[in-house]
Motif scaffolding. Structure first.
Motif, PDB file in Angstrom:
ATOM      1  N   ILE A 165       0.839  -1.202   0.000  1.00  0.00           N
ATOM      2  CA  ILE A 165       0.000   0.000   0.000  1.00  0.00           C
ATOM      3  C   ILE A 165       0.875   1.255   0.000  1.00  0.00           C
ATOM      4  O   ILE A 165       0.665   2.185  -0.786  1.00  0.00           O
ATOM      5  CB  ILE A 165      -0.937   0.002   1.225  1.00  0.00           C
ATOM      6  CG1 ILE A 165      -1.917  -1.176   1.151  1.00  0.00           C
ATOM      7  CG2 ILE A 165      -1.710   1.319   1.309  1.00  0.00           C
ATOM      8  CD1 ILE A 165      -2.753  -1.360   2.410  1.00  0.00           C
TER       9      ILE A 165
ATOM     10  N   PHE B 187      -7.886   2.009  -4.970  1.00  0.00           N
ATOM     11  CA  PHE B 187      -6.959   3.070  -5.361  1.00  0.00           C
ATOM     12  C   PHE B 187      -7.544   3.846  -6.539  1.00  0.00           C
ATOM     13  O   PHE B 187      -8.276   3.285  -7.365  1.00  0.00           O
ATOM     14  CB  PHE B 187      -5.609   2.476  -5.776  1.00  0.00           C
ATOM     15  CG  PHE B 187      -4.889   1.763  -4.681  1.00  0.00           C
ATOM     16  CD1 PHE B 187      -4.070   2.454  -3.799  1.00  0.00           C
ATOM     17  CD2 PHE B 187      -5.022   0.387  -4.518  1.00  0.00           C
ATOM     18  CE1 PHE B 187      -3.396   1.786  -2.780  1.00  0.00           C
ATOM     19  CE2 PHE B 187      -4.344  -0.283  -3.509  1.00  0.00           C
ATOM     20  CZ  PHE B 187      -3.534   0.422  -2.635  1.00  0.00           C
TER      21      PHE B 187
ATOM     22  N   TRP C  92      -4.669   6.160  -2.158  1.00  0.00           N
ATOM     23  CA  TRP C  92      -5.315   5.079  -1.389  1.00  0.00           C
ATOM     24  C   TRP C  92      -6.651   5.616  -0.871  1.00  0.00           C
ATOM     25  O   TRP C  92      -6.750   6.130   0.230  1.00  0.00           O
ATOM     26  CB  TRP C  92      -4.428   4.627  -0.241  1.00  0.00           C
ATOM     27  CG  TRP C  92      -5.002   3.479   0.525  1.00  0.00           C
ATOM     28  CD1 TRP C  92      -5.790   2.480   0.049  1.00  0.00           C
ATOM     29  CD2 TRP C  92      -4.832   3.208   1.917  1.00  0.00           C
ATOM     30  NE1 TRP C  92      -6.119   1.597   1.054  1.00  0.00           N
ATOM     31  CE2 TRP C  92      -5.547   2.025   2.202  1.00  0.00           C
ATOM     32  CE3 TRP C  92      -4.139   3.845   2.955  1.00  0.00           C
ATOM     33  CZ2 TRP C  92      -5.593   1.476   3.492  1.00  0.00           C
ATOM     34  CZ3 TRP C  92      -4.193   3.297   4.224  1.00  0.00           C
ATOM     35  CH2 TRP C  92      -4.905   2.128   4.483  1.00  0.00           C
TER      36      TRP C  92
END
Lengths: 282, 282
Positions: free
Chosen positions: A91, A131, A101
């Motif tokens: 991430i 995303f 994100w």
DNA sequence: AGCTCTTATGAATCATTGA
DNA sequence: GTCAATGATTCATAAGAGC
């Protein structure tokens, strides 16, 4: 207008060079999870996972429209009594790569794998990481609203002791009240927790996620005739969902068997569509 | 044997110096979440959150027994359309500090906060991060077992919701063994998704978590007369759960108001215990 | 049609064994 | 010592059979 459904065999990093920038409206996929064993499909070691993933996600970023979304279904393994951190690192790395994100949805797997261990319970959830390329992206919230009448009533009828005890009585506060609220409205927006059973399978391959899962996100993030990409296609669940919802789609997989299987299944379903249109899309 | 319940006013980093190494069996807390506003309670900026947290968690690590557990309830905020990454960074930093990231439980908030935004749905879940000092830690899985699928289907029909609730709360208040004997194989182990409603707040303070949540983890990770610590006590939910389950507990909060409130509420509950023992433990 | 009952099985995880 | 494969554990579903 006809809907296109394409299957490409190869590594998505290579195959995506065929496509121009800003082409897809949605990238949704369940990539091979990290695995220490080398001889299983897609065995990428946890330590190498981020490095393996990034060049591919760079292509996803390129071919995705500025208003598009990227939905990543993933869950870290437990090893040696501890959760791996490669998903967290992924991430962070994706943000470095330029992704926003935007959200983390939880897929609650109602029928998770059984088992018993001294230090953990059964794993009943996976991450659905959302995303985007920009803060202004396409989101059709109304498309996934939950119809109250159709949903609450049978749910209540089917409410076994499990549901009551597990969902309700631990707190003692108000299923009754909630029901009353639901009945007043006919539709409600969902939350970021998606409850779905894994597909119990007469399938001959390990189906990554149930059909309803890509369906939900395709409805949420695309319109009809938009383009959907699954760069780790597997048995083709995403493509079937896209086709049923009249979205164009591209699926890529490195294994010939999966590509052949998907093409064949797809032709069969097309045939079924022709024969019994009512049963299709279910 | 009497159970002790202690409230300390101050910064937990300082106050914990009073305690020896390896003293507590469980640290469970819902710390102040990162917040850009400075004048609210515990307003720590997201960028500074990890640096703010680490010296405190170092103390938690010191005072926790080797067989103990640390349960951290936290959820990252969304800001400017994106989820913050400080929780991910915190997990990585805690591992660097020596913690094992044993598991991530999901708290599914059935009745989550209402609201509507263009780019996300209502947030219905929070993280319950489980850290340990060693791979061998105390875990009483039987203490949180739930009734199983096959069994109560016919019974539930006859029973109705109140009976089920009463059945469950009896389990919570110590009749679990009897129930378990009655039905032998009818209990199943739960998963790592914990379904609980937030406490509908007629409380005069924003209750961090519902009583059932610390209760669940206290039963799972401690025995009677073990020591439980909540270093960010707030309104004292953890202490009430610990006391009801006959665990010793320490709560620390920097705000005098919270400490006073908790002490007062606690005395009231003790009083209730004296008056109507049957209703206690609910 | 609507029920009950039975059966197979799924991105699991850990301890053990063997190379 | 490391790494890979195997066995034991175990439950919510869907689908199918039987009434």
């Amino acid at each position: 207008m006809r809907v296109e459904t394409n299957v490409l065999q190869g590594d998505c990093e290579e195959e995506l060079h065929r496509f121009p920038d800003d082409f897809f409206d949605l990238v949704i996929t369940s990539p091979p999870y990290a695995d220490r064993r080398q001889n299983t499909y897609g065995g990428v070691r946890p330590e190498e996972y981020v490095d393996w993933f990034l060049p591919r996600s760079e292509q996803f970023l390129r071919v995705l429209k500025p208003t598009g979304s990227f939905v990543l279904n993933i869950k870290e393994k437990a090893e040696n009594g501890e959760r791996h951190t490669y998903v967290l690192e992924l991430i962070l790395a994706l943000r470095q790569q330029g992704w926003l994100w935007t959200e983390e949805y939880i897929w609650h797997k109602k029928n998770c794998y059984p088992g018993k261990w001294p230090n953990r319970f059964r794993d009943a959830w996976e991450r659905l990481l959302h995303f985007t390329k920009s803060r202004k992206f396409k989101m059709n919230q109304e498309a996934v609203m939950v119809p109250m009448g159709d949903w609450a009533q049978p749910r209540l009828k089917a409410l076994g002791k499990n549901d009551v005890v597990r969902f309700d009585s631990q707190v003692g506060s108000g299923f009754g009240k909630n029901i009353a609220n639901w009945v007043e409205r006919s539709m409600a927006y969902p939350t970021n927790v998606v409850h779905m059973a894994t597909e119990c399978g007469n399938k001959n391959h390990s189906a990554a996620f149930p059909l309803a899962l890509p369906e939900w996100f395709i409805r949420l993030f695309t319109d009809e005739h938009d383009w959907v990409l699954d760069p780790f296609m597997g048995s083709g669940t995403t493509l079937r969902a896209a086709s049923a919802l009249r979205r164009n789609s591209v699926g890529i997989d490195i294994l010939k068997e999966y590509c052949a299987l998907t093409k064949r299944q797809f032709e069969e379903e097309q045939y079924v569509l022709f024969e019994e249109p009512a049963s299709y899309g279910k």
